[in-house]
Design a protein around this motif. Structure first.
Motif, PDB file in Angstrom:
ATOM      1  N   ALA B 275     -14.656  22.934 107.587  1.00  0.00           N
ATOM      2  CA  ALA B 275     -14.739  21.717 107.268  1.00  0.00           C
ATOM      3  C   ALA B 275     -15.558  20.791 107.387  1.00  0.00           C
ATOM      4  O   ALA B 275     -16.016  20.678 108.519  1.00  0.00           O
ATOM      5  N   PHE B 276     -15.801  19.684 106.623  1.00  0.00           N
ATOM      6  CA  PHE B 276     -16.475  18.222 107.284  1.00  0.00           C
ATOM      7  C   PHE B 276     -16.011  18.105 108.621  1.00  0.00           C
ATOM      8  O   PHE B 276     -14.679  17.448 109.248  1.00  0.00           O
ATOM      9  N   CYS B 277     -17.162  17.789 109.462  1.00  0.00           N
ATOM     10  CA  CYS B 277     -16.196  17.308 111.704  1.00  0.00           C
ATOM     11  C   CYS B 277     -16.414  16.094 111.497  1.00  0.00           C
ATOM     12  O   CYS B 277     -16.094  15.120 112.517  1.00  0.00           O
ATOM     13  N   GLY B 278     -17.931  14.853 110.323  1.00  0.00           N
ATOM     14  CA  GLY B 278     -17.684  13.333 110.679  1.00  0.00           C
ATOM     15  C   GLY B 278     -18.725  13.655 111.987  1.00  0.00           C
ATOM     16  O   GLY B 278     -18.996  12.174 112.763  1.00  0.00           O
ATOM     17  N   ALA B 279     -19.159  14.715 112.312  1.00  0.00           N
ATOM     18  CA  ALA B 279     -19.850  14.450 113.669  1.00  0.00           C
ATOM     19  C   ALA B 279     -19.801  13.500 115.039  1.00  0.00           C
ATOM     20  O   ALA B 279     -19.608  12.696 116.039  1.00  0.00           O
ATOM     21  N   PRO B 280     -18.099  14.303 115.666  1.00  0.00           N
ATOM     22  CA  PRO B 280     -17.755  13.736 116.706  1.00  0.00           C
ATOM     23  C   PRO B 280     -18.295  13.445 118.333  1.00  0.00           C
ATOM     24  O   PRO B 280     -19.350  14.462 118.151  1.00  0.00           O
ATOM     25  N   SER B 281     -17.485  12.781 119.402  1.00  0.00           N
ATOM     26  CA  SER B 281     -18.566  13.078 120.548  1.00  0.00           C
ATOM     27  C   SER B 281     -18.567  14.440 120.926  1.00  0.00           C
ATOM     28  O   SER B 281     -18.254  15.360 120.209  1.00  0.00           O
ATOM     29  N   PRO B 282     -19.485  14.803 121.400  1.00  0.00           N
ATOM     30  CA  PRO B 282     -20.477  16.490 121.198  1.00  0.00           C
ATOM     31  C   PRO B 282     -19.279  16.855 121.961  1.00  0.00           C
ATOM     32  O   PRO B 282     -18.873  17.999 123.191  1.00  0.00           O
ATOM     33  N   ASP B 283     -18.872  15.660 123.768  1.00  0.00           N
ATOM     34  CA  ASP B 283     -17.600  16.388 124.037  1.00  0.00           C
ATOM     35  C   ASP B 283     -15.852  16.226 123.864  1.00  0.00           C
ATOM     36  O   ASP B 283     -15.070  16.966 124.459  1.00  0.00           O
ATOM     37  N   SER B 284     -15.846  15.986 122.404  1.00  0.00           N
ATOM     38  CA  SER B 284     -14.546  16.342 121.934  1.00  0.00           C
ATOM     39  C   SER B 284     -14.148  17.257 121.664  1.00  0.00           C
ATOM     40  O   SER B 284     -14.602  18.207 121.949  1.00  0.00           O
ATOM     41  N   TRP B 437     -19.418  20.207  94.132  1.00  0.00           N
ATOM     42  CA  TRP B 437     -18.138  20.768  94.958  1.00  0.00           C
ATOM     43  C   TRP B 437     -18.710  20.403  96.257  1.00  0.00           C
ATOM     44  O   TRP B 437     -17.982  20.963  97.182  1.00  0.00           O
ATOM     45  N   ALA B 438     -19.715  19.226  96.946  1.00  0.00           N
ATOM     46  CA  ALA B 438     -20.396  19.938  97.857  1.00  0.00           C
ATOM     47  C   ALA B 438     -19.181  19.437  98.995  1.00  0.00           C
ATOM     48  O   ALA B 438     -18.623  18.228  98.767  1.00  0.00           O
ATOM     49  N   LEU B 439     -18.868  20.503 100.124  1.00  0.00           N
ATOM     50  CA  LEU B 439     -18.027  19.916 101.235  1.00  0.00           C
ATOM     51  C   LEU B 439     -18.379  19.351 101.926  1.00  0.00           C
ATOM     52  O   LEU B 439     -17.901  19.114 103.463  1.00  0.00           O
ATOM     53  N   TRP B 440     -19.756  19.546 102.506  1.00  0.00           N
ATOM     54  CA  TRP B 440     -20.368  18.376 102.691  1.00  0.00           C
ATOM     55  C   TRP B 440     -20.910  17.403 102.226  1.00  0.00           C
ATOM     56  O   TRP B 440     -20.961  17.010 100.711  1.00  0.00           O
TER      57      TRP B 440
END
Lengths: 350, 526
Positions: B275-284, B437-440
């Motif tokens: 699943a696309f993650c959105g690049a959240p904080s590496p500490d998430s 339908w690219a998943l990213w």
């Protein structure tokens, strides 16, 4: 506010305990982490507690349970590991070693901090998590979860948190007393180790609180009603609440089956399980034999059957005659079993 | 196994076995000329090879623990008793579960790759010095850095580097390309003696340590104008590669956003590949559980350091890519620019319509590798649901076939004579629409441009990055749907027929590629 967290396990679960304490250390480096171990290291293992992610080890012997060896003989591995939770909790309250004590099963792991528990214990003396927070809709789920918990206990005692004063301390003394005498896996008699006892808690202790936050103690038995979401902000939530800790019960094909059944297309659940499996693999010490337990056998290596344990714990005369029941040779419980013709015959080993 | 089954049961199992699929899925069996059914019974079943496209041996065993414990052939079990008992062959948990179930820890995959491609002994430094000394004096030199030898690859990044080098060569600029000698999937921190492959004007000179590259090239490059374009740092010992660039006098350059490898070790920002993650904080918490999480803690700081050492202009092939990256990368680049890889230009002469018959099935295709990130599971699901529906005809245009999916396969692969074969292939098949339908969030998507150039409409979803942005810009290009359910509904209701060529009468285009960063470098600089 000093917080102490403990878990109870044997060396067969050292990998799981390492993972739990590792996550505790990450989220709460200032909380004291105590490992209560009812076991002895397998031969050839040089166990170094200072290299482990817990601060100290309390061995079974340190608990000074009356008639210690005989008492231990009367319990199988699950009974013994759950029963010692009572003495440790009670003794910690008595000693005033901490303001708050939290118990977590070794097969749990934190995915977020547990500080809301400390806040909740400002207004309550104890916290319990029910297995289920809402009724099931499907027959299969009803059988697996609602009916099963009627037999094994409304609350899951993979978690309990108390203040070490007031009703917290009273609960600890009461639970200690019950577990020393009746921590048995005997569902026909209304007992399921330490859990069924706690069905009494809401009636006995009005300052105990039922924690209804779905982010705590998520497990296969409550997944049918809990939806895990991972947001683009990186937060993991369960029914909208932050995921605090997961209970990774039954690691292996059986657990996988239950997870598949109740997670459905909520694939995030499998991501969390995969994470846990990776950590377990890293924490695993391949030198520890599978299902190792130092108290699983007589001193000559003969595995101890469950019915031999039950007979011993039910008979005060045998306990008096054979205070060191793990021994073999003349004038031992083992010899008595042989004379009585009880060493043979089908029964399960535990 | 064949010895223990009665002739009646053997016949029953054989009737359910798909020999064509088995041979297509197992090239080794086909090449050996073995009887597929016999091979399956004696060897294949034990090796987990599937007997037909809709039956997974591993999945059946995972679903039915009693069958696993009994140690029987799962397909024989299903044919002879499981089917009658109503046992499921599919868990219905979606492709994400399949991916997670088959997941091998990333560290294990990286170890396997390191073992398969060990460090190589460096070539003599003199080889490189000699090659550099043969360069014509006084010319500028353009340095490109990427994850592989672009001259041997056929992917999008390789094409970009080739076009960039060609555009600059036309201005009289030499080209130096640097890539990790041993392939990696993330930045390298483990190899003891990493070396870089060096191409000078498209010719492989050899493999050298980054320090040797600096020492051997510094004299020949002294006084020349050097421009740098970093296309990818995957596989590079980043710090040493940067030291080498600095030793050559590099202080600034361009950094391409072909993907999001600068944000995470998972370059597509697909958490756990599902699943696309959105690049959240590496500490998430999300990065904590993600299989790429730990490596992200290496990959992200490595890229941050590159931006701190050099004044880099970020070149994004789309606004979507630049917006996402700018929002999540922790340091600001020296500058940023959106520069598409290609644009569409209406063909001066439109071919007369090939009389598309209104009553033929709607032809729907998938372009390129049947990979997860490109959304192959979504297309595969669509094909399985509607394969028997004579209103539709499904096609797969690619260099690689997936025999599990009953789409008509057309091999499409670039050759020296035909480096861009997709557009004529789409036209030859007269495809009405393609599912992209690219998943990213794709940073560009050449396939989307090829589809529209060839007159096919695009079906995509809101999360596909520049594919969605490309389609949303012009309604004639196709439809952007909210989710997979909408895609299925579009086919079930036949509404998708509005995308037929007969209905749309598309204008055909030529695909005109840019000169990449050559367009951004002033003539005087080279």
């Amino acid at each position: 506010m000093k917080v102490l967290v403990f878990s109870s396990f044997t060396f067969a679960y050292l990998d799981r305990a390492r993972v739990l304490f590792g996550t505790l250390k990450k989220h709460h480096p200032d909380w004291e982490r105590v490992a209560v171990i009812t076991d002895r290291p397998p031969p050839g293992i040089d166990f170094d507690p200072s290299a482990e992610p817990f601060d100290r080890v309390v061995w079974f012997e340190d608990l000074n349970i009356p008639r210690g060896e005989g008492w231990l003989f009367g319990h199988d591995i699950v009974e013994a590991c759950t029963a010692v939770k009572g003495p440790f909790l009670h003794q910690t309250c008595e000693a005033g070693d901490a303001d708050i004590v939290i118990y977590l099963d070794p097969d749990t792991a934190l995915l977020n901090d547990l500080s809301p528990l400390v806040k909740a214990l400002q207004t309550h003396d104890g916290l319990l998590t029910p297995h289920l927070l809402e009724p099931e809709d499907e027959l299969q789920a009803l059988l697996d979860n609602e009916l099963a918990t009627l037999r094994t206990g409304i609350f899951n005692l993979g978690f309990v948190a108390i203040r070490t004063t007031g009703q917290g301390a009273r609960f600890a003394r009461w639970w200690n007393d019950r577990l020393l005498a009746f921590c048995h896996d005997d569902i026909p008699k209304g007992l399921f180790v330490d859990q069924r006892w706690c069905d009494h808690v809401p009636a006995f202790f009005d300052r105990f609180h039922v924690l209804r936050d779905p982010g705590y103690n998520v497990a296969s038995w409550n997944l049918s009603k809990r939806k895990v979401h991972i947001g683009l902000d990186g937060a993991i939530t369960v029914n909208g609440s932050p995921l605090r800790f997961w209970h990774f019960t039954k690691l292996g094909p059986t657990g996988d089956t239950m997870t598949r059944r109740y997670a459905g297309t909520n694939f995030e659940v499998h991501e969390i399980w995969n994470w846990y499996k990776r950590l377990i693999e890293e924490a695993r010490d391949p030198r520890i034999p599978p299902r190792w337990w130092a108290f699983a056998a007589f001193d000559d290596g003969t595995p101890i059957r469950k019915d031999w344990r039950e007979l011993y714990r039910d008979r005060a005369d045998l306990q008096a005659a054979f205070p060191e029941p793990f021994r073999t040779g003349p004038n031992t419980y083992h010899a008595w079993l042989a004379v009585e013709g009880r060493l043979t015959g089908p029964a399960s080993v535990a | 196994m064949s010895l223990t089954l009665s002739p009646e049961i053997l016949q029953q199992v054989r009737a359910e076995f798909d020999p064509d699929f088995y041979l297509a899925a197992n090239k080794d069996v086909a090449e050996a000329g073995a009887d597929p059914f016999q091979h399956f019974l004696i060897f294949g079943a034990g090796e987990g090879r599937d007997p037909r496209p809709d039956f997974s041996m591993g999945r059946y065993l995972a679903l039915h623990l009693d069958v696993r414990e009994a140690g029987v052939n799962p397909f024989v079990h299903w044919v002879t008793s499981g089917r009658a008992e109503g046992r499921a062959t599919d868990h219905g948990l979606g492709f994400q579960y399949e991916v997670l179930w088959a997941d091998k820890p990333i560290e294990e995959r990286m170890r396997a790759l390191r073992l398969a491609q060990p460090d190589r002994a460096p070539d003599p430094a003199q080889t490189l010095s000699d090659a550099a000394n043969r360069l014509a004096p006084g010319r500028g030199i353009h340095v490109t850095v990427s994850h592989d030898d672009y001259s041997r690859g056929v992917g999008g990044v390789q094409l970009c580097i080739r076009l960039e080098a060609e555009a600059l060569a036309r201005r009289g600029t030499d080209h130096l390309h640097l890539f990790p000698s041993s392939a990696g999937v993330m930045v390298d921190v483990e190899r003891e003696t990493p070396t870089l492959g060096v191409l000078l004007n498209g010719t492989l000179t050899g493999h050298f340590t980054p320090e040797t590259v600096a020492e051997a090239l510094a004299p020949a490059l002294a006084g020349r104008r050097i421009t740098v374009s970093i296309h990818s740092l995957i596989g590079h010992p980043v710090e040493r590669t940067c030291d080498m660039l600095a030793a050559l006098g590099v202080t600034e350059g361009f950094f391409w956003l072909h993907d999001y490898a600068s944000l995470c070790a998972g370059y597509a920002l697909m958490r756990d590949d599902v699943a696309f993650c959105g690049a959240p904080s590496p500490d998430s918490a999300a990065c904590e559980i993600c299989s790429y999480g730990r490596r992200r803690r290496i990959q992200l700081p490595a890229h941050v350091e590159v931006f701190q050492r050099f004044a880099l202009t970020v070149v994004a092939p789309s606004q979507v890519a630049l917006d996402l990256w700018s929002h999540r990368f922790p340091v600001r680049p020296a500058a940023s620019v959106v520069h598409p890889h290609a644009r569409l230009e209406p063909r001066p002469v439109q071919p007369s319509p090939s009389v598309p018959s209104a009553d033929r099935p709607l032809r729907v295709g998938f372009l390129g590798m049947p990979s997860l990130h490109k959304g192959w599971p979504i297309f595969a699901d669509l094909v399985r649901r509607f394969a028997a529906d004579d209103r539709y005809e499904f096609h797969h245009l690619s260099a690689v076939e997936d025999p599990r999916v009953p789409a008509r396969f057309t091999r499409v692969a670039p050759t020296p004579d035909q480096p861009q074969p997709m557009i004529p292939a789409i036209e030859a098949l007269d495809l009405d629409a393609v599912v992209l339908w690219a998943l990213w969030p794709e940073t560009f998507c050449i396939a989307a441009h090829e589809a529209v150039a060839a007159g096919a409409a695009i079906l995509t979803h809101t999360g596909s990055g520049n594919v969605a942005a490309f389609v949303a810009g012009e309604a004639t290009r196709g439809q952007v749907l909210p989710d997979e359910a909408s895609l299925r509904a579009l086919f079930a209701s036949r509404e998708v027929a509005t995308l037929s060529r007969a209905n749309r009468k598309p204008v055909l285009h030529d695909l005109v590629f840019s000169g990449m960063v050559a367009d951004l470098i002033p003539e005087a600089a080279t």
